[in-house]
Design a protein around this motif. Sequence first.
Motif, PDB file in Angstrom:
ATOM      1  N   SER A  51      -0.218  59.091 -47.512  1.00 45.91           N
ATOM      2  CA  SER A  51       1.141  58.537 -47.529  1.00 45.91           C
ATOM      3  C   SER A  51       2.088  59.360 -46.664  1.00 45.91           C
ATOM      4  O   SER A  51       2.922  58.808 -45.936  1.00 45.91           O
ATOM      5  CB  SER A  51       1.674  58.491 -48.960  1.00 45.91           C
ATOM      6  N   LYS A  52       1.965  60.672 -46.737  1.00 48.90           N
ATOM      7  CA  LYS A  52       2.828  61.552 -45.947  1.00 48.90           C
ATOM      8  C   LYS A  52       2.602  61.340 -44.453  1.00 48.90           C
ATOM      9  O   LYS A  52       3.554  61.276 -43.670  1.00 48.90           O
ATOM     10  CB  LYS A  52       2.560  63.006 -46.317  1.00 48.90           C
ATOM     11  N   ASN A  53       1.344  61.210 -44.049  1.00 45.12           N
ATOM     12  CA  ASN A  53       1.036  60.982 -42.639  1.00 45.12           C
ATOM     13  C   ASN A  53       1.635  59.678 -42.138  1.00 45.12           C
ATOM     14  O   ASN A  53       2.189  59.618 -41.044  1.00 45.12           O
ATOM     15  CB  ASN A  53      -0.481  60.970 -42.413  1.00 45.12           C
ATOM     16  N   ILE A  54       1.539  58.624 -42.940  1.00 47.54           N
ATOM     17  CA  ILE A  54       2.094  57.331 -42.538  1.00 47.54           C
ATOM     18  C   ILE A  54       3.613  57.404 -42.465  1.00 47.54           C
ATOM     19  O   ILE A  54       4.226  56.903 -41.514  1.00 47.54           O
ATOM     20  CB  ILE A  54       1.638  56.216 -43.508  1.00 47.54           C
ATOM     21  N   LYS A  55       4.247  58.046 -43.423  1.00 45.42           N
ATOM     22  CA  LYS A  55       5.711  58.184 -43.399  1.00 45.42           C
ATOM     23  C   LYS A  55       6.167  58.981 -42.183  1.00 45.42           C
ATOM     24  O   LYS A  55       7.164  58.642 -41.545  1.00 45.42           O
ATOM     25  CB  LYS A  55       6.204  58.843 -44.681  1.00 45.42           C
TER      26      LYS A  55
ATOM     27  N   LYS B 231       8.487  57.606 -39.129  1.00 45.59           N
ATOM     28  CA  LYS B 231       9.711  58.297 -38.729  1.00 45.59           C
ATOM     29  C   LYS B 231       9.697  58.594 -37.234  1.00 45.59           C
ATOM     30  O   LYS B 231      10.690  58.373 -36.534  1.00 45.59           O
ATOM     31  CB  LYS B 231       9.869  59.596 -39.519  1.00 45.59           C
ATOM     32  N   LEU B 232       8.576  59.073 -36.742  1.00 41.10           N
ATOM     33  CA  LEU B 232       8.452  59.384 -35.318  1.00 41.10           C
ATOM     34  C   LEU B 232       8.652  58.139 -34.465  1.00 41.10           C
ATOM     35  O   LEU B 232       9.399  58.148 -33.492  1.00 41.10           O
ATOM     36  CB  LEU B 232       7.086  60.003 -35.026  1.00 41.10           C
ATOM     37  N   ILE B 233       8.015  57.054 -34.853  1.00 42.07           N
ATOM     38  CA  ILE B 233       8.127  55.808 -34.092  1.00 42.07           C
ATOM     39  C   ILE B 233       9.555  55.268 -34.150  1.00 42.07           C
ATOM     40  O   ILE B 233      10.085  54.812 -33.141  1.00 42.07           O
ATOM     41  CB  ILE B 233       7.116  54.764 -34.604  1.00 42.07           C
ATOM     42  N   SER B 234      10.183  55.350 -35.319  1.00 40.18           N
ATOM     43  CA  SER B 234      11.552  54.842 -35.435  1.00 40.18           C
ATOM     44  C   SER B 234      12.523  55.649 -34.584  1.00 40.18           C
ATOM     45  O   SER B 234      13.496  55.110 -34.072  1.00 40.18           O
ATOM     46  CB  SER B 234      12.007  54.825 -36.890  1.00 40.18           C
ATOM     47  N   GLU B 235      12.267  56.932 -34.419  1.00 39.02           N
ATOM     48  CA  GLU B 235      13.122  57.773 -33.575  1.00 39.02           C
ATOM     49  C   GLU B 235      12.937  57.442 -32.101  1.00 39.02           C
ATOM     50  O   GLU B 235      13.874  57.531 -31.322  1.00 39.02           O
ATOM     51  CB  GLU B 235      12.828  59.243 -33.816  1.00 39.02           C
ATOM     52  N   ILE B 236      11.736  57.066 -31.726  1.00 36.80           N
ATOM     53  CA  ILE B 236      11.442  56.773 -30.319  1.00 36.80           C
ATOM     54  C   ILE B 236      12.024  55.428 -29.908  1.00 36.80           C
ATOM     55  O   ILE B 236      12.701  55.307 -28.898  1.00 36.80           O
ATOM     56  CB  ILE B 236       9.924  56.792 -30.070  1.00 36.80           C
ATOM     57  N   ASN B 237      11.750  54.410 -30.707  1.00 34.88           N
ATOM     58  CA  ASN B 237      12.148  53.064 -30.309  1.00 34.88           C
ATOM     59  C   ASN B 237      12.272  52.184 -31.554  1.00 34.88           C
ATOM     60  O   ASN B 237      11.267  51.870 -32.190  1.00 34.88           O
ATOM     61  CB  ASN B 237      11.103  52.490 -29.359  1.00 34.88           C
ATOM     62  N   THR B 238      13.455  51.776 -31.872  1.00 33.73           N
ATOM     63  CA  THR B 238      13.697  50.985 -33.077  1.00 33.73           C
ATOM     64  C   THR B 238      12.983  49.637 -33.026  1.00 33.73           C
ATOM     65  O   THR B 238      12.392  49.205 -34.016  1.00 33.73           O
ATOM     66  CB  THR B 238      15.207  50.755 -33.274  1.00 33.73           C
ATOM     67  N   GLU B 239      12.992  48.973 -31.890  1.00 28.11           N
ATOM     68  CA  GLU B 239      12.332  47.668 -31.772  1.00 28.11           C
ATOM     69  C   GLU B 239      10.825  47.804 -32.008  1.00 28.11           C
ATOM     70  O   GLU B 239      10.224  47.000 -32.715  1.00 28.11           O
ATOM     71  CB  GLU B 239      12.593  47.070 -30.395  1.00 28.11           C
ATOM     72  N   PHE B 240      10.231  48.827 -31.441  1.00 31.08           N
ATOM     73  CA  PHE B 240       8.798  49.056 -31.631  1.00 31.08           C
ATOM     74  C   PHE B 240       8.497  49.365 -33.096  1.00 31.08           C
ATOM     75  O   PHE B 240       7.506  48.914 -33.646  1.00 31.08           O
ATOM     76  CB  PHE B 240       8.302  50.184 -30.729  1.00 31.08           C
TER      77      PHE B 240
ATOM     78  N   PHE C  82       5.920  47.575 -35.548  1.00 32.53           N
ATOM     79  CA  PHE C  82       4.905  48.399 -36.208  1.00 32.53           C
ATOM     80  C   PHE C  82       4.873  48.102 -37.706  1.00 32.53           C
ATOM     81  O   PHE C  82       3.822  47.881 -38.286  1.00 32.53           O
ATOM     82  CB  PHE C  82       5.225  49.882 -35.946  1.00 32.53           C
ATOM     83  N   ARG C  83       6.054  48.061 -38.345  1.00 31.24           N
ATOM     84  CA  ARG C  83       6.129  47.793 -39.778  1.00 31.24           C
ATOM     85  C   ARG C  83       5.640  46.382 -40.105  1.00 31.24           C
ATOM     86  O   ARG C  83       4.917  46.181 -41.073  1.00 31.24           O
ATOM     87  CB  ARG C  83       7.570  47.948 -40.301  1.00 31.24           C
TER      88      ARG C  83
ATOM     89  N   LYS D  64      -5.117  58.485 -36.444  1.00 32.44           N
ATOM     90  CA  LYS D  64      -6.426  58.294 -37.078  1.00 32.44           C
ATOM     91  C   LYS D  64      -6.254  57.751 -38.500  1.00 32.44           C
ATOM     92  O   LYS D  64      -6.953  56.822 -38.906  1.00 32.44           O
ATOM     93  CB  LYS D  64      -7.181  59.626 -37.102  1.00 32.44           C
ATOM     94  N   VAL D  65      -5.307  58.307 -39.238  1.00 31.46           N
ATOM     95  CA  VAL D  65      -5.024  57.826 -40.598  1.00 31.46           C
ATOM     96  C   VAL D  65      -4.567  56.374 -40.545  1.00 31.46           C
ATOM     97  O   VAL D  65      -5.037  55.532 -41.313  1.00 31.46           O
ATOM     98  CB  VAL D  65      -3.969  58.719 -41.297  1.00 31.46           C
ATOM     99  N   PHE D  66      -3.651  56.069 -39.624  1.00 33.69           N
ATOM    100  CA  PHE D  66      -3.163  54.698 -39.485  1.00 33.69           C
ATOM    101  C   PHE D  66      -4.301  53.744 -39.145  1.00 33.69           C
ATOM    102  O   PHE D  66      -4.417  52.662 -39.714  1.00 33.69           O
ATOM    103  CB  PHE D  66      -2.074  54.620 -38.413  1.00 33.69           C
TER     104      PHE D  66
END
Length: 69
Positions: free
Chosen positions: A33-37, A41-50, A54-55, A7-9
């Motif tokens: 900022s904390k929510n986005i970080k 982090k969650l997305i980077s742990e799941i799939n680096t390409e994604f 995303f970034r 929702k924040v994103f």
Amino acid sequence: MLDHKYKVFYHLAQTPNTTKVAEELLLSQPAISKNIKELEKLISEINTEFYIKFRIAFLANRIYYKDIR
């Protein structure tokens, strides 16, 4: 709890201004900022390409809105 981060994103994607988003969601700017970080982090742990896509999308959206103003 992950729904809240999405929702924040979503709100940041619509209005790339943390102050306005914080007011809309009744949160502080550091909480935004904390929510986005945490989401990054969650997305980077799941799939680096994604995560890279995303970034790129997130930063491109901010540049797009900055150019409009």
